[in-house]
Design a protein around this motif. Structure first.
Motif, PDB file in Angstrom:
ATOM      1  N   ILE A  77     -16.773  73.132 -43.723  1.00 12.27           N
ATOM      2  CA  ILE A  77     -17.264  72.005 -42.920  1.00 12.27           C
ATOM      3  C   ILE A  77     -17.844  72.532 -41.613  1.00 12.27           C
ATOM      4  CG2 ILE A  77     -16.562  69.932 -41.652  1.00 12.27           C
ATOM      5  CD1 ILE A  77     -14.557  69.392 -43.841  1.00 12.27           C
ATOM      6  N   SER A  78     -18.977  71.986 -41.195  1.00 13.69           N
ATOM      7  CA  SER A  78     -19.639  72.424 -39.969  1.00 13.69           C
ATOM      8  C   SER A  78     -18.742  72.190 -38.759  1.00 13.69           C
ATOM      9  CB  SER A  78     -20.949  71.661 -39.776  1.00 13.69           C
ATOM     10  OG  SER A  78     -21.809  71.834 -40.878  1.00 13.69           O
ATOM     11  N   ARG A  79     -18.995  72.992 -37.715  1.00 13.85           N
ATOM     12  CA  ARG A  79     -18.228  72.811 -36.488  1.00 13.85           C
ATOM     13  C   ARG A  79     -18.465  71.419 -35.902  1.00 13.85           C
ATOM     14  NH1 ARG A  79     -15.784  77.370 -35.223  1.00 13.85           N
ATOM     15  NH2 ARG A  79     -16.646  79.361 -35.883  1.00 13.85           N
ATOM     16  N   ARG A  80     -19.705  70.934 -35.962  1.00 15.20           N
ATOM     17  CA  ARG A  80     -20.044  69.557 -35.586  1.00 15.20           C
ATOM     18  C   ARG A  80     -20.643  68.901 -36.825  1.00 15.20           C
ATOM     19  NH1 ARG A  80     -24.142  69.073 -32.334  1.00 15.20           N
ATOM     20  NH2 ARG A  80     -23.552  67.043 -31.479  1.00 15.20           N
ATOM     21  N   ALA A  81     -19.800  68.257 -37.610  1.00 17.05           N
ATOM     22  CA  ALA A  81     -20.235  67.724 -38.901  1.00 17.05           C
ATOM     23  C   ALA A  81     -20.854  66.342 -38.787  1.00 17.05           C
ATOM     24  CB  ALA A  81     -19.054  67.671 -39.869  1.00 17.05           C
ATOM     25  N   GLY A  82     -20.440  65.564 -37.781  1.00 14.91           N
ATOM     26  CA  GLY A  82     -20.967  64.214 -37.670  1.00 14.91           C
ATOM     27  C   GLY A  82     -20.360  63.480 -36.489  1.00 14.91           C
ATOM     28  N   ARG A  83     -20.688  62.195 -36.407  1.00 12.36           N
ATOM     29  CA  ARG A  83     -20.246  61.404 -35.259  1.00 12.36           C
ATOM     30  C   ARG A  83     -19.978  59.971 -35.680  1.00 12.36           C
ATOM     31  NH1 ARG A  83     -24.550  62.023 -31.507  1.00 12.36           N
ATOM     32  NH2 ARG A  83     -25.598  60.299 -32.579  1.00 12.36           N
ATOM     33  N   LEU A  84     -18.937  59.368 -35.088  1.00 13.15           N
ATOM     34  CA  LEU A  84     -18.651  57.947 -35.224  1.00 13.15           C
ATOM     35  C   LEU A  84     -19.082  57.245 -33.944  1.00 13.15           C
ATOM     36  CD1 LEU A  84     -14.993  57.979 -36.625  1.00 13.15           C
ATOM     37  CD2 LEU A  84     -17.120  58.138 -37.903  1.00 13.15           C
ATOM     38  N   GLU A  85     -19.650  56.061 -34.094  1.00 14.24           N
ATOM     39  CA  GLU A  85     -20.017  55.250 -32.939  1.00 14.24           C
ATOM     40  C   GLU A  85     -19.464  53.843 -33.141  1.00 14.24           C
ATOM     41  OE1 GLU A  85     -24.354  55.775 -31.925  1.00 14.24           O
ATOM     42  OE2 GLU A  85     -24.310  56.791 -33.871  1.00 14.24           O
ATOM     43  N   ALA A  86     -18.676  53.372 -32.195  1.00 14.31           N
ATOM     44  CA  ALA A  86     -18.110  52.026 -32.273  1.00 14.31           C
ATOM     45  C   ALA A  86     -19.099  51.028 -31.697  1.00 14.31           C
ATOM     46  CB  ALA A  86     -16.790  51.959 -31.508  1.00 14.31           C
ATOM     47  N   ALA A  87     -19.389  49.967 -32.453  1.00 17.30           N
ATOM     48  CA  ALA A  87     -20.275  48.903 -31.985  1.00 17.30           C
ATOM     49  C   ALA A  87     -19.416  47.693 -31.626  1.00 17.30           C
ATOM     50  CB  ALA A  87     -21.315  48.571 -33.047  1.00 17.30           C
ATOM     51  N   GLU A  88     -19.996  46.505 -31.623  1.00 14.65           N
ATOM     52  CA  GLU A  88     -19.245  45.323 -31.212  1.00 14.65           C
ATOM     53  C   GLU A  88     -18.132  44.982 -32.197  1.00 14.65           C
ATOM     54  OE1 GLU A  88     -19.350  43.651 -28.410  1.00 14.65           O
ATOM     55  OE2 GLU A  88     -20.827  45.073 -27.667  1.00 14.65           O
ATOM     56  N   ASP A  89     -18.467  44.876 -33.491  1.00 10.19           N
ATOM     57  CA  ASP A  89     -17.437  44.545 -34.477  1.00 10.19           C
ATOM     58  C   ASP A  89     -17.611  45.352 -35.765  1.00 10.19           C
ATOM     59  OD1 ASP A  89     -19.692  43.369 -35.431  1.00 10.19           O
ATOM     60  OD2 ASP A  89     -18.812  41.405 -35.842  1.00 10.19           O
ATOM     61  N   TYR A  90     -18.261  46.527 -35.634  1.00 13.19           N
ATOM     62  CA  TYR A  90     -18.393  47.416 -36.790  1.00 13.19           C
ATOM     63  C   TYR A  90     -18.576  48.816 -36.226  1.00 13.19           C
ATOM     64  CZ  TYR A  90     -23.432  47.592 -35.853  1.00 13.19           C
ATOM     65  OH  TYR A  90     -24.650  47.779 -35.261  1.00 13.19           O
ATOM     66  N   TRP A  91     -18.913  49.778 -37.076  1.00 12.80           N
ATOM     67  CA  TRP A  91     -19.118  51.139 -36.591  1.00 12.80           C
ATOM     68  C   TRP A  91     -20.233  51.817 -37.364  1.00 12.80           C
ATOM     69  CZ3 TRP A  91     -17.551  55.338 -39.894  1.00 12.80           C
ATOM     70  CH2 TRP A  91     -16.833  54.935 -41.026  1.00 12.80           C
ATOM     71  N   ARG A  92     -20.746  52.914 -36.793  1.00 17.34           N
ATOM     72  CA  ARG A  92     -21.850  53.659 -37.403  1.00 17.34           C
ATOM     73  C   ARG A  92     -21.435  55.109 -37.611  1.00 17.34           C
ATOM     74  NH1 ARG A  92     -24.861  50.274 -33.628  1.00 17.34           N
ATOM     75  NH2 ARG A  92     -24.530  51.863 -32.011  1.00 17.34           N
ATOM     76  N   LEU A  93     -21.982  55.706 -38.648  1.00 12.13           N
ATOM     77  CA  LEU A  93     -21.676  57.092 -38.982  1.00 12.13           C
ATOM     78  C   LEU A  93     -22.958  57.912 -38.971  1.00 12.13           C
ATOM     79  CD1 LEU A  93     -19.650  59.253 -40.077  1.00 12.13           C
ATOM     80  CD2 LEU A  93     -20.282  58.505 -42.363  1.00 12.13           C
TER      81      LEU A  93
END
Length: 264
Positions: free
Chosen positions: A54-70
């Motif tokens: 797995i990459s050192r920086r594999a991805g990111r989570l972002e919290a929105a108002e009532d859901y989230w993004r990947l």
């Protein structure tokens, strides 16, 4: 108020009142958290996935108002987000895809790894549901303050918890976690439901969905605390009509065995 709760992999942290539980990452609107292998000390990512594939920086989570993004930072590996409440439902986030919205309330993010797969769970307790009493076209819609999904397993647990008082209209004794598991197991979606899983759903309802302020109860053992939590949940759900008599139809039927004929 948090939009999502992340349960990273790894050993549980010890708890003062019993077995350890995984440390949770609470994220509110606008918060971001990266996941991956990180540095050798694991200090650069909020969600550590210690696999050499797995990459050192594999991805990111972002919290929105009532859901989230990947976001998927990989150049060639797709990530899978599974719906833990669905029958095999999932979405695939393509390599280098940024900000893919995730619609599930209970999710497991799965990454290909050298040792099989790596995964972590994401819960989105603040998913918004339209208040059924709101009239279309009457301006801004009213969103129910307790965002409960009646198709979710945690709602079945809540209905089973409230069932005795809904049926008998009295201060009936509440079922324990084992009783609830046994009550729900005839349902196809609950065949493998265990006592610990019921307790997990009760904790989720109390902390994330109905946001009970349980406080500390000095001198109370774990059993007493669990009983108090179940009592508070049932009281709030019934008081505000979150669980009603029509919801009993979601439970397995209670068929009584037909009386056997006797022959003289």
């Amino acid at each position: 108020m948090e939009t999502i709760i992340v349960q990273p992999p790894g050993p549980s942290a010890p708890a003062a009142d019993g077995p350890g539980r995984p440390a949770l990452l609470h994220m509110g609107p606008g918060d971001v958290a990266e996941f991956g292998r990180g540095t050798p000390g694991g200090r650069e990512v909020a969600i550590l996935l210690p696999d050499p594939g797995i990459s050192r920086r594999a991805g990111r989570l972002e919290a929105a108002e009532d859901y989230w993004r990947l976001s998927n930072f990989s150049r060639d590996a797709a990530y899978v987000v599974e719906n833990l409440e669905g029958a095999g439902e999932y979405i695939t986030v393509a390599p280098r895809r940024l900000g893919a919205p995730v619609p599930f309330e209970f999710s497991r993010v799965v990454l290909p790894a050298l040792n099989g797969t790596a995964e972590f769970k994401v819960f989105a307790p603040q998913h918004a549901y339209l208040d059924e009493r709101s009239a279309p076209g009457a301006g801004e819609q009213t969103v129910h303050p307790y965002a409960l999904d009646v198709t979710a397993k945690y709602f079945l647990v809540l209905v089973a918890l409230c069932e005795p008082r809904l049926r008998e209209l009295s201060d009936s004794a509440l079922p324990g976690a084992g009783d609830i598991a046994e009550r729900l197991r005839p349902l196809d979606s609950c065949r493998g439901l265990t006592r610990s899983a019921v307790n997990y759903h009760i904790d989720y309802l109390a902390s994330a969905k109905l946001r009970l302020d349980l406080g500390d109860e000095p001198g109370a053992d774990g059993t007493a605390r669990t009983g108090a939590k179940r009592a508070r949940l049932a009281s709030l759900a019934l008081r505000f009509g979150l669980v009603r008599e029509e919801h009993l139809a979601l439970l397995p039927s209670r068929r009584r065995p037909a009386p056997q004929e006797t022959h003289a």
